[in-house]
Design a protein around this motif. Structure first.
Motif, short mmCIF file in Angstrom:
data_model
loop_
_atom_site.label_atom_id
_atom_site.label_comp_id
_atom_site.label_asym_id
_atom_site.label_seq_id
_atom_site.Cartn_x
_atom_site.Cartn_y
_atom_site.Cartn_z
N PRO A 156 71.76 54.22 -77.28
CA PRO A 156 71.97 54.08 -75.83
C PRO A 156 72.71 55.25 -75.18
N HIS A 157 73.40 56.05 -75.98
CA HIS A 157 74.14 57.20 -75.44
C HIS A 157 73.35 58.50 -75.54
N GLY A 158 72.12 58.42 -76.05
CA GLY A 158 71.28 59.60 -76.15
C GLY A 158 71.43 60.39 -77.43
N ALA A 159 72.22 59.91 -78.37
CA ALA A 159 72.40 60.60 -79.64
C ALA A 159 71.30 60.18 -80.61
N PRO A 160 70.85 61.09 -81.47
CA PRO A 160 69.82 60.72 -82.45
C PRO A 160 70.27 59.51 -83.27
N ALA A 161 69.32 58.62 -83.52
CA ALA A 161 69.59 57.40 -84.29
C ALA A 161 68.53 57.26 -85.37
N ALA A 162 68.96 56.86 -86.54
CA ALA A 162 68.02 56.66 -87.64
C ALA A 162 67.07 55.51 -87.30
N MET A 163 65.82 55.69 -87.66
CA MET A 163 64.84 54.63 -87.48
C MET A 163 64.97 53.64 -88.63
N PRO A 164 64.61 52.38 -88.41
CA PRO A 164 64.65 51.42 -89.51
C PRO A 164 63.78 51.89 -90.68
N GLU A 165 64.27 51.68 -91.90
CA GLU A 165 63.56 52.15 -93.11
C GLU A 165 62.15 51.59 -93.21
N ASN A 166 61.96 50.30 -92.82
CA ASN A 166 60.61 49.73 -92.91
C ASN A 166 59.66 50.41 -91.94
N LEU A 167 60.17 50.85 -90.79
CA LEU A 167 59.34 51.57 -89.83
C LEU A 167 58.99 52.95 -90.38
N VAL A 168 59.97 53.65 -90.93
CA VAL A 168 59.72 54.97 -91.53
C VAL A 168 58.68 54.86 -92.63
N ALA A 169 58.81 53.86 -93.49
CA ALA A 169 57.86 53.67 -94.60
C ALA A 169 56.46 53.39 -94.07
N ALA A 170 56.35 52.53 -93.06
CA ALA A 170 55.03 52.21 -92.49
C ALA A 170 54.40 53.43 -91.84
N MET A 171 55.22 54.24 -91.15
CA MET A 171 54.71 55.44 -90.51
C MET A 171 54.26 56.46 -91.57
N ARG A 172 55.03 56.59 -92.63
CA ARG A 172 54.66 57.55 -93.69
C ARG A 172 53.35 57.15 -94.37
N ASP A 173 53.04 55.87 -94.39
CA ASP A 173 51.75 55.42 -94.94
C ASP A 173 50.57 55.92 -94.11
N ARG A 174 50.82 56.24 -92.84
CA ARG A 174 49.76 56.72 -91.95
C ARG A 174 49.88 58.21 -91.64
N LEU A 175 50.71 58.90 -92.40
CA LEU A 175 50.98 60.31 -92.18
C LEU A 175 49.78 61.17 -92.56
N ASP A 176 49.54 62.21 -91.78
CA ASP A 176 48.47 63.14 -92.07
C ASP A 176 48.94 64.56 -91.81
N GLU A 177 48.02 65.50 -91.89
CA GLU A 177 48.34 66.94 -91.80
C GLU A 177 48.83 67.34 -90.41
N PRO A 178 49.69 68.37 -90.34
CA PRO A 178 50.08 68.92 -89.04
C PRO A 178 48.89 69.59 -88.37
N VAL A 179 49.00 69.79 -87.09
CA VAL A 179 47.97 70.49 -86.33
C VAL A 179 47.92 71.93 -86.80
N PRO A 180 46.72 72.47 -87.01
CA PRO A 180 46.61 73.87 -87.48
C PRO A 180 46.81 74.87 -86.33
N LEU A 181 48.03 74.89 -85.80
CA LEU A 181 48.33 75.83 -84.71
C LEU A 181 48.20 77.26 -85.23
N ARG A 182 47.72 78.15 -84.38
CA ARG A 182 47.49 79.53 -84.81
C ARG A 182 48.73 80.24 -85.30
N ARG A 183 49.87 79.94 -84.72
CA ARG A 183 51.10 80.62 -85.15
C ARG A 183 51.47 80.27 -86.56
N ARG A 184 50.95 79.16 -87.07
CA ARG A 184 51.25 78.73 -88.43
C ARG A 184 50.27 79.29 -89.44
N ALA A 185 49.17 79.83 -88.96
CA ALA A 185 48.12 80.31 -89.87
C ALA A 185 48.52 81.60 -90.56
#
Length: 152
Positions: A123-152
């Motif tokens: 609520p004060h605008g400081a970074p807050a850890a996400m719940p572990e179950n949410l992080v785990a669920a999101m990581r299950d759907r994780l894919d590659e970063p966008v192939p931006l030209r600066r990264r090539a």
């Protein structure tokens, strides 16, 4: 493109066009935002392991966009046909995550690609850890970063 991408059909507005007869860069940022907001429930809050998006409000946390990198590959002409946005999770940390996005037409011609970083905040605008179950669920759907030209 991602195996976990969500595809969102977006309509262009005549008022999104600029003096050069193509979609203005500010309108493109809005298209990216709209696609991200529509895709978020399917990428973040789907699945039994992930809390619903209302849970963020209940715990006093929110999400803030802290970075967006946009690469313009081709101008988007005004058309009455839908623009297709593909959105996926490209990085997941403890308090932040990134969406990869591509705007293309129905034939697959890419106009824009972007990566957007969101941070979970208290609520004060400081970074807050996400719940572990949410992080785990999101990581299950994780894919590659966008192939931006600066990264090539």
């Amino acid at each position: 493109m991602s195996d976990h991408a969500v595809t969102i059909a977006l309509q262009l507005r005549w008022g999104d066009m600029d003096i050069n007869s193509h979609i203005n860069n500010v309108a493109i940022a809005r298209l990216l935002e709209e696609s991200r907001v529509r895709a978020m429930p399917r990428l973040i809050a789907s699945g039994s392991a992930a809390p619903q998006t209302d849970d963020a409000t209940a715990t006093g946390t929110g999400l803030v966009v802290v970075r967006q990198e946009v690469e313009f590959l081709a101008t988007i002409p005004y058309t009455e046909d839908d623009i297709l946005a593909s959105v996926w999770l490209s990085r997941v940390g403890r308090s932040s995550f990134e969406f990869g996005s591509v705007l293309a037409d129905a034939s697959g011609r890419r106009f824009v690609q972007a990566e957007t970083t969101l941070v979970c905040v208290d609520p004060h605008g400081a970074p807050a850890a996400m719940p572990e179950n949410l992080v785990a669920a999101m990581r299950d759907r994780l894919d590659e970063p966008v192939p931006l030209r600066r990264r090539a």
